[in-house]
Scaffold this active site. Structure first.
Site, PDB file in Angstrom:
ATOM      1  N   ILE A   1      41.070 -72.505   5.545  1.00 40.90           N
ATOM      2  CA  ILE A   1      40.492 -73.289   6.631  1.00 40.90           C
ATOM      3  C   ILE A   1      38.973 -73.195   6.556  1.00 40.90           C
ATOM      4  O   ILE A   1      38.429 -72.213   6.025  1.00 40.90           O
ATOM      5  CB  ILE A   1      41.010 -72.794   8.013  1.00 40.90           C
ATOM      6  CG1 ILE A   1      40.734 -73.817   9.120  1.00 40.90           C
ATOM      7  CG2 ILE A   1      40.434 -71.432   8.357  1.00 40.90           C
ATOM      8  CD1 ILE A   1      41.474 -73.507  10.417  1.00 40.90           C
ATOM      9  N   CYS A   2      38.292 -74.213   7.054  1.00 31.06           N
ATOM     10  CA  CYS A   2      36.830 -74.194   7.199  1.00 31.06           C
ATOM     11  C   CYS A   2      36.519 -74.875   8.525  1.00 31.06           C
ATOM     12  O   CYS A   2      37.345 -74.856   9.442  1.00 31.06           O
ATOM     13  CB  CYS A   2      36.152 -74.876   6.006  1.00 31.06           C
ATOM     14  SG  CYS A   2      36.483 -76.645   5.877  1.00 31.06           S
ATOM     15  N   GLN A   3      35.378 -75.513   8.642  1.00 29.31           N
ATOM     16  CA  GLN A   3      35.037 -76.188   9.891  1.00 29.31           C
ATOM     17  C   GLN A   3      35.679 -77.569   9.987  1.00 29.31           C
ATOM     18  O   GLN A   3      36.182 -77.947  11.020  1.00 29.31           O
ATOM     19  CB  GLN A   3      33.514 -76.297  10.046  1.00 29.31           C
ATOM     20  CG  GLN A   3      33.083 -76.865  11.382  1.00 29.31           C
ATOM     21  CD  GLN A   3      33.544 -76.020  12.558  1.00 29.31           C
ATOM     22  OE1 GLN A   3      33.566 -74.799  12.506  1.00 29.31           O
ATOM     23  NE2 GLN A   3      33.933 -76.676  13.641  1.00 29.31           N
TER      24      GLN A   3
END
Length: 117
Positions: free
Chosen positions: A83-85
């Site tokens: 996951i990231c932003q």
């Protein structure tokens, strides 16, 4: 000439957004049901500052720029959820992991921006 440059930019963006072959993509809503699963490892590839500001407790922070060198410390047998932003850096992370031999890689579409937990 202008059209060639525009076409090149569009192709580049499509290439960057395209998921890596063999990478599963899920939405943030599907992530909620996975979080307690010990057969999976959860990696947040945002910067330490982003992670400190808001994160999901099951996710370990390994910034994208450190992932190639730290991937050896991860379990290739487990499904790896990244996951990231927004989902862009995690898509890059998924490609890195696939190239390093990880078979089960899942990218969270929309990233923390889509997370309501």
């Amino acid at each position: 000439m202008k059209w060639i440059i525009i076409l090149a930019i569009v192709l580049f963006l499509v290439w960057r957004l395209k998921p890596a072959k063999g990478v599963r993509t899920i939405g943030a809503d599907s992530l909620k049901g996975m979080l307690g699963d010990r057969t999976k490892q959860f990696i947040d590839v945002r910067t330490p500052a982003e992670y400190k500001g808001r994160h999901i407790k099951e996710f370990k922070n390994i910034p994208l720029n450190a992932l190639p060198s730290k991937a050896a410390g991860l379990d290739k047998a487990k499904e790896t959820v990244v996951i990231c932003q927004s989902g862009m850096r995690s898509a890059q992370a998924a490609r890195i992991l696939k190239k390093q031999g990880f078979e089960k890689v899942t990218n969270v579409r929309g990233g923390m921006g889509a997370w309501n937990g």
